[in-house]
Scaffold this active site. Structure first.
Site, short mmCIF file in Angstrom:
data_model
loop_
_atom_site.label_atom_id
_atom_site.label_comp_id
_atom_site.label_asym_id
_atom_site.label_seq_id
_atom_site.Cartn_x
_atom_site.Cartn_y
_atom_site.Cartn_z
N HIS A 1 0.84 -1.21 0.00
CA HIS A 1 0.00 0.00 0.00
C HIS A 1 0.87 1.26 0.00
O HIS A 1 2.04 1.24 0.40
CB HIS A 1 -0.90 0.00 1.24
CG HIS A 1 -0.12 -0.10 2.52
ND1 HIS A 1 0.51 0.98 3.08
CD2 HIS A 1 0.19 -1.16 3.29
CE1 HIS A 1 1.16 0.60 4.16
NE2 HIS A 1 0.99 -0.70 4.32
N HIS B 1 0.91 -5.73 2.35
CA HIS B 1 1.67 -5.01 3.38
C HIS B 1 3.14 -5.42 3.35
O HIS B 1 3.49 -6.48 2.82
CB HIS B 1 1.06 -5.33 4.74
CG HIS B 1 -0.39 -5.01 4.79
ND1 HIS B 1 -0.89 -3.83 5.27
CD2 HIS B 1 -1.47 -5.74 4.35
CE1 HIS B 1 -2.22 -3.82 5.15
NE2 HIS B 1 -2.59 -4.97 4.60
N ARG C 1 -5.76 0.49 4.31
CA ARG C 1 -4.64 1.08 3.55
C ARG C 1 -4.32 0.27 2.30
O ARG C 1 -3.95 0.83 1.26
CB ARG C 1 -3.41 1.25 4.45
CG ARG C 1 -2.89 -0.02 5.14
CD ARG C 1 -1.91 0.37 6.23
NE ARG C 1 -1.23 -0.73 6.92
CZ ARG C 1 -1.73 -1.43 7.95
NH1 ARG C 1 -2.95 -1.19 8.37
NH2 ARG C 1 -1.00 -2.36 8.54
N THR D 1 2.40 -0.82 13.07
CA THR D 1 0.99 -0.77 12.68
C THR D 1 0.30 -2.12 12.78
O THR D 1 -0.75 -2.25 13.42
CB THR D 1 0.86 -0.25 11.23
OG1 THR D 1 1.73 0.86 11.05
CG2 THR D 1 -0.56 0.15 10.92
N GLY D 2 0.86 -3.15 12.12
CA GLY D 2 0.26 -4.48 12.19
C GLY D 2 -1.19 -4.49 11.76
O GLY D 2 -1.52 -4.03 10.66
N HIS E 1 0.76 -9.50 12.46
CA HIS E 1 0.28 -8.92 13.72
C HIS E 1 1.48 -8.57 14.57
O HIS E 1 2.30 -9.44 14.87
CB HIS E 1 -0.64 -9.91 14.44
CG HIS E 1 -1.47 -9.22 15.48
ND1 HIS E 1 -0.90 -8.67 16.60
CD2 HIS E 1 -2.80 -8.94 15.54
CE1 HIS E 1 -1.86 -8.09 17.32
NE2 HIS E 1 -3.02 -8.24 16.70
N TYR E 2 1.59 -7.28 14.93
CA TYR E 2 2.78 -6.81 15.65
C TYR E 2 2.59 -6.84 17.17
O TYR E 2 3.37 -6.25 17.91
CB TYR E 2 3.18 -5.41 15.17
CG TYR E 2 4.45 -5.38 14.33
CD1 TYR E 2 5.64 -5.94 14.81
CD2 TYR E 2 4.48 -4.79 13.07
CE1 TYR E 2 6.81 -5.92 14.05
CE2 TYR E 2 5.65 -4.77 12.29
CZ TYR E 2 6.81 -5.34 12.80
OH TYR E 2 7.97 -5.32 12.05
N GLU F 1 -1.37 -7.42 7.30
CA GLU F 1 0.00 -7.26 7.79
C GLU F 1 0.26 -8.26 8.91
O GLU F 1 -0.68 -8.77 9.54
CB GLU F 1 0.19 -5.81 8.30
CG GLU F 1 1.59 -5.49 8.84
CD GLU F 1 2.71 -5.85 7.86
OE1 GLU F 1 2.82 -7.04 7.50
OE2 GLU F 1 3.49 -4.96 7.49
N ARG G 1 12.65 -7.99 11.94
CA ARG G 1 13.15 -8.74 10.80
C ARG G 1 13.56 -10.18 11.06
O ARG G 1 13.81 -10.92 10.10
CB ARG G 1 14.33 -7.98 10.15
CG ARG G 1 13.91 -6.68 9.47
CD ARG G 1 12.96 -6.93 8.30
NE ARG G 1 12.48 -5.68 7.71
CZ ARG G 1 11.29 -5.14 7.99
NH1 ARG G 1 10.45 -5.73 8.84
NH2 ARG G 1 10.91 -4.02 7.41
C1 DG2 Z 1 4.36 -1.93 8.73
C2 DG2 Z 1 5.63 -2.69 8.45
O1 DG2 Z 1 3.37 -2.52 7.96
O2 DG2 Z 1 6.56 -2.41 9.37
O3 DG2 Z 1 3.09 -2.90 10.53
O4 DG2 Z 1 4.41 -1.22 11.00
O5 DG2 Z 1 3.28 -2.48 5.45
O6 DG2 Z 1 1.19 -2.30 6.75
O7 DG2 Z 1 2.86 -0.39 6.73
P1 DG2 Z 1 2.62 -1.88 6.67
C3 DG2 Z 1 3.93 -2.03 10.21
P2 DG2 Z 1 8.05 -2.92 9.41
O8 DG2 Z 1 8.04 -4.41 9.60
O9 DG2 Z 1 8.74 -2.50 8.13
O10 DG2 Z 1 8.61 -2.22 10.64
#
Ligand code: DG2
Length: 248
Positions: A9, A182, A60, A21-22, A89-90, A87, A115
């Protein structure tokens, strides 16, 4: 030979603020909207066309796809949305500023969270309002399917199963496919398609809004891939993604 397009996106509000963001459903910035439109114009100018589109259930990526299709005069192209393209999940990192987190926990720790292949960030508590069980869009999922954090390995598992069940059969049936997703769900797909090692995927960063073209043979094995963009601009954008985890 099949050609598919992978597209992260355009810049999101939390990309601009450098926040993890996740699964948080933030929208595009004005720059992100323009990146998406420019991607659509570039695809059209290079003669790309699509019969089918896949994206996540996060706005997004969805809006990016809409803007691309609008620029290509293809708003009628059918779109399949799946949480399995969301994305990564963070976990409990969602919402935190990446540079501040690096200053607090160290750049190496943030690098590992961002990473490393099989390390998951701290999980969300079940009572956390950010828990995906509180979000109506995930109502159809079984509780054990709902992540509270994910390693890239977990993301690869769900993205690869979606690829095999939904995307690959469409490509093999001759559909020309675009996937907007993502940074990490696309890294997961690339790892799976290119059979990258757990070490090699660590160094791969995908920039926002630049189409990544994959040419595949009849068994869907990648033949080559390239970004649709000026190589110097792409290299700078890739480096900028890597640098987001520095304390500054
Ligand atoms: C980003 C990627 O996801 O972050 O979740 O912060 O692609 O949806 O913007 P996106 C996030 P990084 O793994 O590059 O920190």
């Amino acid at each position: 030979m099949h050609k598919i397009v992978l597209l992260r996106h355009g810049q999101s509000l939390w990309n601009r603020e450098n926040r993890f963001t996740g699964w948080t459903d933030v929208d595009l910035t004005e720059r992100g909207v323009e990146e998406a439109r420019a991607a659509g114009r570039a695809l059209k100018a290079q003669g790309f066309d699509f019969d089918l589109a896949f994206t996540s259930v996060l706005k997004r990526a969805i809006r990016t796809l809409w803007l691309v299709l609008e620029e290509m005069d293809r708003v009628w192209v059918p779109i399949h949305n799946s949480w399995r393209l969301n994305e990564r999940h963070y976990g409990a990192l969602q919402g935190l500023n990446k540079a501040e987190t690096a200053a607090k926990y160290g750049e190496q720790q943030v690098f590992l969270w961002r990473r490393s292949y099989d390390m998951a960030p701290p999980a969300l508590e079940p009572s956390d309002p950010r828990h995906p069980g509180n979000d109506p869009r995930y109502r159809a999922l079984r509780p054990e399917e709902l992540p509270v954090t994910e390693s890239l390995k977990d993301t690869v598992a769900r993205c690869a199963s979606y690829w095999n069940e939904a995307i690959a059969p469409a490509i093999q049936a001759g559909r020309r496919v675009i996937i907007t997703a993502h940074g990490n769900s696309l890294r997961a797909l690339v790892k799976y398609l290119d059979r990258l090692s757990d070490q090699d995927i660590v160094g791969l960063n995908i920039p926002t809004g630049i189409p990544l073209v994959y040419e595949l043979d009849q068994d869907l094995k990648p033949l080559r891939h390239y970004y649709l963009g000026d190589p110097e601009t792409v290299a700078k954008a890739v480096q900028a993604v890597a640098n987001q985890g520095l304390a500054r």
